[in-house]
Design a protein around this motif. Sequence first.
Motif, mmCIF file in Angstrom:
data_model
loop_
_atom_site.group_PDB
_atom_site.id
_atom_site.type_symbol
_atom_site.label_atom_id
_atom_site.label_comp_id
_atom_site.label_asym_id
_atom_site.label_seq_id
_atom_site.Cartn_x
_atom_site.Cartn_y
_atom_site.Cartn_z
ATOM 1 N N GLY A 1 0.812 -1.201 0.065
ATOM 2 C CA GLY A 1 0.082 -0.431 0.000
ATOM 3 C C GLY A 1 1.132 1.000 -0.019
ATOM 4 O O GLY A 1 0.353 2.513 0.141
ATOM 5 N N ASN A 2 1.955 0.863 -0.227
ATOM 6 C CA ASN A 2 3.201 2.312 -0.154
ATOM 7 C C ASN A 2 3.357 2.931 -1.510
ATOM 8 O O ASN A 2 4.345 2.435 -1.773
ATOM 9 C CB ASN A 2 3.942 1.819 0.757
ATOM 10 C CG ASN A 2 4.978 3.155 0.912
ATOM 11 O OD1 ASN A 2 5.174 4.520 0.442
ATOM 12 N ND2 ASN A 2 5.907 3.189 2.050
ATOM 13 N N GLN A 3 2.649 3.902 -2.204
ATOM 14 C CA GLN A 3 2.854 4.168 -3.160
ATOM 15 C C GLN A 3 4.316 5.010 -3.511
ATOM 16 O O GLN A 3 4.487 4.867 -4.258
ATOM 17 C CB GLN A 3 1.939 5.443 -3.700
ATOM 18 C CG GLN A 3 2.092 6.341 -4.776
ATOM 19 C CD GLN A 3 1.706 4.810 -6.011
ATOM 20 O OE1 GLN A 3 0.674 4.628 -6.149
ATOM 21 N NE2 GLN A 3 2.543 5.350 -7.297
ATOM 22 N N GLU A 4 4.846 5.715 -2.703
ATOM 23 C CA GLU A 4 5.953 6.265 -2.534
ATOM 24 C C GLU A 4 7.125 5.278 -2.747
ATOM 25 O O GLU A 4 8.325 5.176 -2.970
ATOM 26 C CB GLU A 4 6.087 7.426 -1.501
ATOM 27 C CG GLU A 4 5.142 7.973 -1.244
ATOM 28 C CD GLU A 4 6.363 9.688 -0.487
ATOM 29 O OE1 GLU A 4 6.586 8.987 0.840
ATOM 30 O OE2 GLU A 4 5.005 10.442 0.092
ATOM 31 N N LEU A 5 6.905 4.150 -1.745
ATOM 32 C CA LEU A 5 8.102 3.190 -1.909
ATOM 33 C C LEU A 5 8.073 1.989 -3.619
ATOM 34 O O LEU A 5 9.393 2.315 -3.787
ATOM 35 C CB LEU A 5 7.388 2.078 -0.901
ATOM 36 C CG LEU A 5 8.466 0.672 -0.863
ATOM 37 C CD1 LEU A 5 10.011 1.725 -0.817
ATOM 38 C CD2 LEU A 5 8.139 -0.085 -0.107
ATOM 39 N N MET A 6 6.947 2.427 -4.038
ATOM 40 C CA MET A 6 6.646 2.090 -5.320
ATOM 41 C C MET A 6 7.478 2.569 -6.707
ATOM 42 O O MET A 6 8.568 1.872 -7.496
ATOM 43 C CB MET A 6 5.080 1.462 -5.816
ATOM 44 C CG MET A 6 4.913 1.048 -7.178
ATOM 45 S SD MET A 6 3.383 0.510 -7.905
ATOM 46 C CE MET A 6 3.224 2.069 -8.059
ATOM 47 N N THR A 7 7.233 3.869 -6.016
ATOM 48 C CA THR A 7 7.409 5.365 -7.331
ATOM 49 C C THR A 7 9.507 4.660 -6.850
ATOM 50 O O THR A 7 10.410 5.022 -7.675
ATOM 51 C CB THR A 7 7.269 6.144 -6.699
ATOM 52 O OG1 THR A 7 6.207 6.408 -6.741
ATOM 53 C CG2 THR A 7 8.142 7.606 -7.799
ATOM 54 N N LYS A 8 10.025 4.675 -6.137
ATOM 55 C CA LYS A 8 11.246 4.610 -5.696
ATOM 56 C C LYS A 8 12.055 3.435 -5.692
ATOM 57 O O LYS A 8 12.925 3.420 -6.162
ATOM 58 C CB LYS A 8 11.560 4.828 -3.830
ATOM 59 C CG LYS A 8 12.809 4.493 -3.987
ATOM 60 C CD LYS A 8 12.967 4.346 -2.463
ATOM 61 C CE LYS A 8 14.322 4.153 -1.402
ATOM 62 N NZ LYS A 8 14.880 3.446 -0.146
ATOM 63 N N VAL A 9 11.608 2.608 -5.914
ATOM 64 C CA VAL A 9 11.626 1.139 -6.213
ATOM 65 C C VAL A 9 11.647 1.110 -8.148
ATOM 66 O O VAL A 9 12.889 0.894 -8.841
ATOM 67 C CB VAL A 9 10.576 0.018 -5.998
ATOM 68 C CG1 VAL A 9 11.283 -1.129 -6.984
ATOM 69 C CG2 VAL A 9 11.355 0.319 -4.637
ATOM 70 N N LEU A 10 11.246 1.447 -9.031
ATOM 71 C CA LEU A 10 10.452 1.817 -10.505
ATOM 72 C C LEU A 10 11.767 2.041 -10.884
ATOM 73 O O LEU A 10 12.410 2.259 -11.986
ATOM 74 C CB LEU A 10 9.481 2.319 -10.653
ATOM 75 C CG LEU A 10 8.092 1.360 -10.204
ATOM 76 C CD1 LEU A 10 6.638 1.508 -11.171
ATOM 77 C CD2 LEU A 10 8.843 -0.455 -10.722
ATOM 78 N N GLU A 11 11.577 3.578 -10.329
ATOM 79 C CA GLU A 11 12.978 4.760 -10.282
ATOM 80 C C GLU A 11 14.825 3.940 -10.686
ATOM 81 O O GLU A 11 15.159 4.193 -11.900
ATOM 82 C CB GLU A 11 12.866 5.962 -9.184
ATOM 83 C CG GLU A 11 11.595 7.145 -9.681
ATOM 84 C CD GLU A 11 11.613 7.765 -9.405
ATOM 85 O OE1 GLU A 11 12.605 8.036 -7.964
ATOM 86 O OE2 GLU A 11 10.605 8.604 -9.046
ATOM 87 N N GLU A 12 15.308 2.637 -9.580
ATOM 88 C CA GLU A 12 16.387 2.326 -9.489
ATOM 89 C C GLU A 12 15.921 1.149 -10.698
ATOM 90 O O GLU A 12 16.980 0.801 -10.886
ATOM 91 C CB GLU A 12 15.684 1.403 -7.857
ATOM 92 C CG GLU A 12 16.554 1.993 -6.881
ATOM 93 C CD GLU A 12 16.653 1.838 -5.528
ATOM 94 O OE1 GLU A 12 16.452 0.339 -5.735
ATOM 95 O OE2 GLU A 12 16.050 2.687 -4.716
ATOM 96 N N LEU A 13 14.596 1.276 -11.243
ATOM 97 C CA LEU A 13 14.669 -0.082 -12.382
ATOM 98 C C LEU A 13 15.286 0.329 -13.406
ATOM 99 O O LEU A 13 15.385 -0.014 -13.990
ATOM 100 C CB LEU A 13 13.330 -0.741 -12.106
ATOM 101 C CG LEU A 13 13.133 -1.916 -10.590
ATOM 102 C CD1 LEU A 13 11.861 -2.576 -10.998
ATOM 103 C CD2 LEU A 13 14.269 -2.620 -10.273
ATOM 104 N N ASP A 14 14.507 1.536 -13.543
ATOM 105 C CA ASP A 14 14.721 2.587 -14.396
ATOM 106 C C ASP A 14 16.167 2.362 -15.462
ATOM 107 O O ASP A 14 16.968 3.319 -16.022
ATOM 108 C CB ASP A 14 14.026 3.753 -14.606
ATOM 109 C CG ASP A 14 12.716 3.781 -14.928
ATOM 110 O OD1 ASP A 14 12.145 2.938 -15.721
ATOM 111 O OD2 ASP A 14 11.745 4.259 -13.819
ATOM 112 N N THR A 15 16.981 2.353 -13.787
ATOM 113 C CA THR A 15 18.662 2.759 -14.105
ATOM 114 C C THR A 15 19.284 1.847 -14.828
ATOM 115 O O THR A 15 20.339 1.072 -15.294
ATOM 116 C CB THR A 15 19.029 3.077 -13.052
ATOM 117 O OG1 THR A 15 19.169 2.219 -11.439
ATOM 118 C CG2 THR A 15 18.437 4.459 -12.372
#
Length: 331
Positions: free
Chosen positions: A280-294
Amino acid sequence: MSYKLKQESISSFSTATAANICTEFFAGKNKISGESIMSLTDVRQVNSFIIEALFTQWQAEMARLRSPYFNYEAEEVQIALKEFMNTLSNHISIGRGHLEPLLSKAIEATILLTFAPKKFLLSYWLDMNRENLPKGKLRYIKTHTEGFKLIFETAKTPINPAYLGNLFDSMSSHFEIPEPIEFLQKLKAENKLDLLFEKEVVIEPAPAPIQTPEIEETPEVINTVATKHENGKETINDRFNGNTTAPTLAEKLQKSNRQPLEKTLTLNERIMFTKTLFEGNQELMTKVLEELDTANSIDEALAKTQPYNKKWDIEGDEMDAFIQVLKRRFN
């Protein structure tokens, strides 16, 4: 042109194809992880059957944990064992010698399920010698999902081959057989088409000639058609013949791959991942996806999820969907 599956060739094809896939994967690698198994081939069903085989092995090992001194059936023990399984699933490590036979069997089962679903259903029931069809099997079926779900939910005991065959026939419209070449391309085995399939030439009777009155085309109509082409306007024929400037699917995917991962998610994916994978943590998902973009590859992206995936169910539909999102991004 239609094709007929050579069932006697499934085993030899699966063995050879599994060897080729392992040769490519284990070039410079000694082990394969659970994350890499989820994306080992482009045929989702094959990967799922490998995971099922591992889970079956886990169940067999756990069944041996029985003792006259301890109650393994206690609720708290069962919860602890499930948590242990989730932790262990993040530490799968298999060498080629053990993976290759699992992969070969997964390919073999996938071919039968995909191109001969009725035979797969009957063979599975006979092999398991069950009184009913276990719905737990459905979580591993990623091909003809709707059809198998209907059959598993509809089947009533006692089950026998005749009953099961008739039930399948009544729902056969839910099983659409794909083109063999498209399937083989996903396994990088299109050169083995003739090994696994034989061409069936269907001779259709020639239609009876239809007598139609001749209609003379007036100069006005001819001029109108010619004028449309001279002006460069697209006709209906042009559209069906592919003469259009609309972007192709490949072009759309290529454009999508350049976008950040989070922007490629559908609304359903966003809700599902936030709720299930990121608690349920939207901010955590955004953070992880930004890491995966690299990341530069799907394997590297999956490796970057390690700090966050301790409670992820690698057998769950959410994980399957997450893998598909990564494939859209990196493949």
